[in-house]
Design a protein around this motif. Structure first.
Motif, PDB file in Angstrom:
ATOM      1  N   THR A   1       0.825  -1.207   0.000  1.00  0.00           N
ATOM      2  CA  THR A   1       0.000   0.000   0.000  1.00  0.00           C
ATOM      3  C   THR A   1       0.858   1.256   0.000  1.00  0.00           C
ATOM      4  O   THR A   1       0.524   2.240  -0.662  1.00  0.00           O
ATOM      5  N   GLN A   2       1.996   1.214   0.736  1.00  0.00           N
ATOM      6  CA  GLN A   2       2.870   2.376   0.780  1.00  0.00           C
ATOM      7  C   GLN A   2       3.423   2.717  -0.599  1.00  0.00           C
ATOM      8  O   GLN A   2       3.493   3.894  -0.976  1.00  0.00           O
TER       9      GLN A   2
ATOM     10  N   THR B   1      -1.684   9.991   4.805  1.00  0.00           N
ATOM     11  CA  THR B   1      -0.787   8.839   4.761  1.00  0.00           C
ATOM     12  C   THR B   1       0.183   8.858   5.940  1.00  0.00           C
ATOM     13  O   THR B   1       0.440   7.819   6.558  1.00  0.00           O
TER      14      THR B   1
END
Length: 113
Positions: free
Chosen positions: A2-3, A46
């Motif tokens: 996901t990062q 984030t």
């Protein structure tokens, strides 16, 4: 995984915003600034963390500590202010077009290439 996906999306948003800010058309410049500001908001969310349950409810279970709600509240405020600023900039751009008949930055500055 996901990062890396978020890093790629952020890179694309910042690149697109920078590309639009460097255009001669004032409307594209306004949209470029809006895209860069939204990319900054995604970056802040984030950095606030994507794991953990929502900060509403009972946290005594095995879900772990909740996500920090401060970052989300700040980004929500920034989104609202960003939409207002973009709307004002577009109205001012329309007013410039009515006054001068063009929204080209070089034509408005009086010195072209």
């Amino acid at each position: 995984m996901t990062q890396w996906l978020l890093a790629g999306v952020l890179g694309l948003l910042f690149a697109l915003g920078t590309f639009l800010v460097l255009r001669r058309d004032v409307v594209r410049v306004v949209w470029g600034v809006a895209i860069v500001s939204q990319a900054a908001n995604v970056y802040l969310v984030t950095m606030g963390g994507l794991v953990g349950p929502a900060p509403i409810g009972d946290f005594r279970g095995e879900l772990g500590p909740p996500t920090d709600p401060l970052v989300q509240a700040l980004v929500l405020t920034a989104i609202v202010i960003g939409f207002g600023t973009t709307a004002l900039a577009l109205v001012l751009t329309y007013r410039v077009y009515e006054e001068h008949g063009t929204i080209d930055v070089y034509d408005l500055g009086g010195e072209g290439l």
